[in-house]
Structure formats: C-alpha cells, structure tokens
Design a protein around this motif. Sequence first.
Motif, PDB file in Angstrom:
ATOM      1  N   ALA A   1       0.849  -1.201   0.000  1.00  0.00           N
ATOM      2  CA  ALA A   1       0.000   0.000   0.000  1.00  0.00           C
ATOM      3  C   ALA A   1       0.882   1.248   0.000  1.00  0.00           C
ATOM      4  CB  ALA A   1      -0.915   0.005   1.213  1.00  0.00           C
ATOM      5  N   ARG A   2       0.435   2.234  -0.726  1.00  0.00           N
ATOM      6  CA  ARG A   2       1.146   3.518  -0.761  1.00  0.00           C
ATOM      7  C   ARG A   2       0.740   4.328   0.470  1.00  0.00           C
ATOM      8  NH1 ARG A   2       3.375   7.103  -4.664  1.00  0.00           N
ATOM      9  NH2 ARG A   2       2.967   9.295  -4.227  1.00  0.00           N
ATOM     10  N   TRP A   3       1.714   4.673   1.298  1.00  0.00           N
ATOM     11  CA  TRP A   3       1.444   5.368   2.556  1.00  0.00           C
ATOM     12  C   TRP A   3       2.369   6.557   2.687  1.00  0.00           C
ATOM     13  CZ3 TRP A   3       3.702   3.919   7.880  1.00  0.00           C
ATOM     14  CH2 TRP A   3       3.056   4.643   8.901  1.00  0.00           C
ATOM     15  N   ALA A   4       1.794   7.692   3.048  1.00  0.00           N
ATOM     16  CA  ALA A   4       2.567   8.915   3.249  1.00  0.00           C
ATOM     17  C   ALA A   4       2.394   9.394   4.681  1.00  0.00           C
ATOM     18  CB  ALA A   4       2.124  10.006   2.271  1.00  0.00           C
ATOM     19  N   ILE A   5       3.507   9.665   5.332  1.00  0.00           N
ATOM     20  CA  ILE A   5       3.483  10.303   6.647  1.00  0.00           C
ATOM     21  C   ILE A   5       3.680  11.792   6.421  1.00  0.00           C
ATOM     22  CG2 ILE A   5       4.581  10.505   8.900  1.00  0.00           C
ATOM     23  CD1 ILE A   5       5.485   7.625   8.618  1.00  0.00           C
ATOM     24  N   GLN A   6       2.699  12.554   6.846  1.00  0.00           N
ATOM     25  CA  GLN A   6       2.755  14.008   6.680  1.00  0.00           C
ATOM     26  C   GLN A   6       3.218  14.637   7.997  1.00  0.00           C
ATOM     27  OE1 GLN A   6      -0.811  14.515   3.415  1.00  0.00           O
ATOM     28  NE2 GLN A   6      -1.372  14.650   5.573  1.00  0.00           N
ATOM     29  N   ARG A   7       4.233  15.470   7.908  1.00  0.00           N
ATOM     30  CA  ARG A   7       4.759  16.113   9.108  1.00  0.00           C
ATOM     31  C   ARG A   7       3.817  17.231   9.557  1.00  0.00           C
ATOM     32  NH1 ARG A   7       9.563  18.715   7.774  1.00  0.00           N
ATOM     33  NH2 ARG A   7       8.948  18.564   5.604  1.00  0.00           N
ATOM     34  N   PHE A   8       3.413  17.164  10.798  1.00  0.00           N
ATOM     35  CA  PHE A   8       2.526  18.174  11.373  1.00  0.00           C
ATOM     36  C   PHE A   8       3.176  19.548  11.354  1.00  0.00           C
ATOM     37  CE2 PHE A   8       1.638  20.322  15.560  1.00  0.00           C
ATOM     38  CZ  PHE A   8       0.412  20.863  15.200  1.00  0.00           C
ATOM     39  N   ASN A   9       2.401  20.523  10.872  1.00  0.00           N
ATOM     40  CA  ASN A   9       2.828  21.923  10.896  1.00  0.00           C
ATOM     41  C   ASN A   9       1.974  22.651  11.935  1.00  0.00           C
ATOM     42  OD1 ASN A   9       3.323  24.642  10.491  1.00  0.00           O
ATOM     43  ND2 ASN A   9       3.359  24.507   8.260  1.00  0.00           N
ATOM     44  N   PRO A  10       2.572  23.096  13.032  1.00  0.00           N
ATOM     45  CA  PRO A  10       1.778  23.672  14.125  1.00  0.00           C
ATOM     46  C   PRO A  10       1.198  25.055  13.857  1.00  0.00           C
ATOM     47  CG  PRO A  10       4.121  23.835  14.619  1.00  0.00           C
ATOM     48  CD  PRO A  10       4.011  23.035  13.354  1.00  0.00           C
ATOM     49  N   ASP A  11       1.639  25.717  12.818  1.00  0.00           N
ATOM     50  CA  ASP A  11       1.304  27.133  12.639  1.00  0.00           C
ATOM     51  C   ASP A  11      -0.191  27.425  12.612  1.00  0.00           C
ATOM     52  OD1 ASP A  11       3.975  27.657  12.582  1.00  0.00           O
ATOM     53  OD2 ASP A  11       4.123  27.856  10.410  1.00  0.00           O
ATOM     54  N   LYS A  12      -0.986  26.568  11.918  1.00  0.00           N
ATOM     55  CA  LYS A  12      -2.409  26.861  11.754  1.00  0.00           C
ATOM     56  C   LYS A  12      -3.308  25.804  12.389  1.00  0.00           C
ATOM     57  CE  LYS A  12      -1.776  29.419   7.415  1.00  0.00           C
ATOM     58  NZ  LYS A  12      -2.169  29.509   5.982  1.00  0.00           N
ATOM     59  N   ALA A  13      -2.790  25.083  13.370  1.00  0.00           N
ATOM     60  CA  ALA A  13      -3.571  24.030  14.013  1.00  0.00           C
ATOM     61  C   ALA A  13      -4.835  24.616  14.652  1.00  0.00           C
ATOM     62  CB  ALA A  13      -2.731  23.327  15.074  1.00  0.00           C
ATOM     63  N   MET A  14      -5.934  23.859  14.577  1.00  0.00           N
ATOM     64  CA  MET A  14      -7.183  24.330  15.182  1.00  0.00           C
ATOM     65  C   MET A  14      -7.045  24.477  16.690  1.00  0.00           C
ATOM     66  SD  MET A  14     -10.686  23.294  13.409  1.00  0.00           S
ATOM     67  CE  MET A  14     -10.833  21.622  13.997  1.00  0.00           C
ATOM     68  N   ASP A  15      -6.330  23.536  17.310  1.00  0.00           N
ATOM     69  CA  ASP A  15      -6.083  23.611  18.754  1.00  0.00           C
ATOM     70  C   ASP A  15      -4.913  24.553  19.001  1.00  0.00           C
ATOM     71  OD1 ASP A  15      -5.333  23.245  21.418  1.00  0.00           O
ATOM     72  OD2 ASP A  15      -5.775  21.113  21.393  1.00  0.00           O
ATOM     73  N   GLU A  16      -5.184  25.674  19.633  1.00  0.00           N
ATOM     74  CA  GLU A  16      -4.138  26.671  19.835  1.00  0.00           C
ATOM     75  C   GLU A  16      -2.986  26.137  20.676  1.00  0.00           C
ATOM     76  OE1 GLU A  16      -5.706  30.334  21.254  1.00  0.00           O
ATOM     77  OE2 GLU A  16      -7.036  30.631  19.529  1.00  0.00           O
ATOM     78  N   ASN A  17      -3.262  25.176  21.545  1.00  0.00           N
ATOM     79  CA  ASN A  17      -2.187  24.600  22.359  1.00  0.00           C
ATOM     80  C   ASN A  17      -1.176  23.856  21.489  1.00  0.00           C
ATOM     81  OD1 ASN A  17      -3.141  25.470  24.917  1.00  0.00           O
ATOM     82  ND2 ASN A  17      -4.640  23.812  24.933  1.00  0.00           N
ATOM     83  N   LEU A  18      -1.664  23.242  20.410  1.00  0.00           N
ATOM     84  CA  LEU A  18      -0.758  22.520  19.518  1.00  0.00           C
ATOM     85  C   LEU A  18       0.136  23.468  18.730  1.00  0.00           C
ATOM     86  CD1 LEU A  18      -2.924  19.595  18.082  1.00  0.00           C
ATOM     87  CD2 LEU A  18      -1.042  19.472  19.724  1.00  0.00           C
ATOM     88  N   ARG A  19      -0.274  24.717  18.608  1.00  0.00           N
ATOM     89  CA  ARG A  19       0.547  25.683  17.897  1.00  0.00           C
ATOM     90  C   ARG A  19       1.849  25.976  18.637  1.00  0.00           C
ATOM     91  NH1 ARG A  19      -4.246  30.060  16.426  1.00  0.00           N
ATOM     92  NH2 ARG A  19      -5.655  28.552  15.434  1.00  0.00           N
ATOM     93  N   LYS A  20       1.876  25.602  19.916  1.00  0.00           N
ATOM     94  CA  LYS A  20       3.068  25.833  20.742  1.00  0.00           C
ATOM     95  C   LYS A  20       4.004  24.632  20.734  1.00  0.00           C
ATOM     96  CE  LYS A  20       0.013  28.450  23.821  1.00  0.00           C
ATOM     97  NZ  LYS A  20      -0.594  28.485  25.181  1.00  0.00           N
ATOM     98  N   THR A  21       3.625  23.563  20.023  1.00  0.00           N
ATOM     99  CA  THR A  21       4.452  22.351  19.981  1.00  0.00           C
ATOM    100  C   THR A  21       5.275  22.315  18.702  1.00  0.00           C
ATOM    101  OG1 THR A  21       2.758  20.992  18.877  1.00  0.00           O
ATOM    102  CG2 THR A  21       2.662  21.151  21.292  1.00  0.00           C
ATOM    103  N   ASN A  22       6.171  21.359  18.647  1.00  0.00           N
ATOM    104  CA  ASN A  22       7.045  21.224  17.483  1.00  0.00           C
ATOM    105  C   ASN A  22       6.582  20.100  16.564  1.00  0.00           C
ATOM    106  OD1 ASN A  22       8.876  23.249  18.358  1.00  0.00           O
ATOM    107  ND2 ASN A  22       9.832  21.765  19.750  1.00  0.00           N
ATOM    108  N   GLY A  23       6.841  20.274  15.277  1.00  0.00           N
ATOM    109  CA  GLY A  23       6.578  19.219  14.321  1.00  0.00           C
ATOM    110  C   GLY A  23       7.702  18.196  14.352  1.00  0.00           C
ATOM    111  N   PRO A  24       7.510  17.058  13.701  1.00  0.00           N
ATOM    112  CA  PRO A  24       8.518  15.988  13.726  1.00  0.00           C
ATOM    113  C   PRO A  24       9.685  16.280  12.792  1.00  0.00           C
ATOM    114  CG  PRO A  24       6.673  15.346  12.361  1.00  0.00           C
ATOM    115  CD  PRO A  24       6.303  16.670  12.952  1.00  0.00           C
TER     116      PRO A  24
END
Length: 229
Positions: free
Chosen positions: A191-214
């Motif tokens: 199966a073709r699988w893509a892991i997308q790196r989280f970008n915190p800049d526009k996250a709906m949860d404002e707390n996640l905007r303070k975290t780092n991406g992988p």
Amino acid sequence: MVALSLRAGDIGSYIPSSFIDWEGHVSAVLFLTGCNFSCPFCHNGYLVKGSPAALNEDLVIEHIISRAVFLDGVVISGGEPTLNPNKLKGLLLRFNEMGLPVKLDTNGSNPLALEELLSEGLLNAVAMDIKAPWDKYDMLCGCDVDVSLIKRSLNMLLNCRLEVEFRTTFVPALLDYDDLHAIRGYLGKGARWAIQRFNPDKAMDENLRKTNGPESEILREKFPGVIIR
C-alpha cells in the motif's frame, strides 16, 4: 469570485493550479466546506467551522474550463467532501463531462458514498487519511468516531484498482512511533502510505501551535520506503 451563503459541500476555497496535491499532475484543487471531524491538528479549520461565504460553483467551473488545457486533473478536498454525496456527485459528473480526471481526498467515514462513486467510475484516484491507531481515533479526530466505517473504507480501497494513497499526519504531541507502526500494520505490504509532518502554525487547537513538528530525517530512518512529506 461571487460569494454565496455557506452549507456543507459548497466550494470554500479554490486553487487554480497545484503541483503538490496530486503527484505527477498539475491540478486544480477544490476545498469543500463542512467536516464531521474536528481534528485538533487540522490546518483547514475555516472549512470545518464554517467561513462567512462560499464561492460560486458555476464561476469556479467556468474558470477551470478556461484553463483545462493546462490541467491534468482536479482534486476535491475539504473539509470532508462526502458529507454531501449528492453535491459531490454533481461536481464529479461535471468534471467527467469535461474529460478531467478527479482525485478525491477523504477521511473514509462515509463508505457508502465512496462505494457508489467507485462503482460508477467517477473517481480516478483516492487519498484517504488514517488518523491514528483505532484506540486513539476519537482523540485525533476530536469527536466520537465509528471506526468500523473507517475500516470498511480502508478495506475497500486496499482492494481497489485505482490509484490509492493512505496518509497519516504525525503529530508528536498526540502520536508516537509505535502508533505509526500500528497504522503501517493496518495497511499491509504494497500500500502507498505517506506520513505528513505536522505543521503547528495553523492548528485548530491553539495549544498545539506551541508544539514542534517531527523531524523528517528521523521519520525516514524509522520508516524506510514510506513517503515523508
């Protein structure tokens, strides 16, 4: 573009040309409004929560027609496009008449709609999100999820002859590497699988905007052969 009142399945945003939303294709991208999930890491929150206005569908289609010679296809994303199956089918029929291939982005929560669209030959490619291991689905989606529906869509696409890609957004604050290995196990080999790196800049949860991406390098080391974006 002329703006109209908003409802599920309206065109909330439109990109005339994209080189990244469908690999190997120059595509127009339509983002349809409304979603049954509320993923805290989502970067399209304006489509989930509802924006003040939608774009005029006829004018968007006219613009795509005027540029069709430069396009390889159309991507329909969201939000969740299958929330309004009749509206979605109408769009697909219009693109089918134009001879433009279509890729659908979906969260897999409406297998009945997906099955109908596949059986009628209205799709050329599908990208489906696998948000998390089954026991973490509610947390990653921000709501109660019937994972049996997700599993049904997953199995349908695993046995589909179309171009299919599965995608997981890796949010280090919510998922770990063991979770990614569990998801890989759901997909099996080939199966073709893509892991997308989280970008915190526009996250709906404002707390996640303070975290780092992988870190992409670590992901490539731990998951050789998997697409890392």
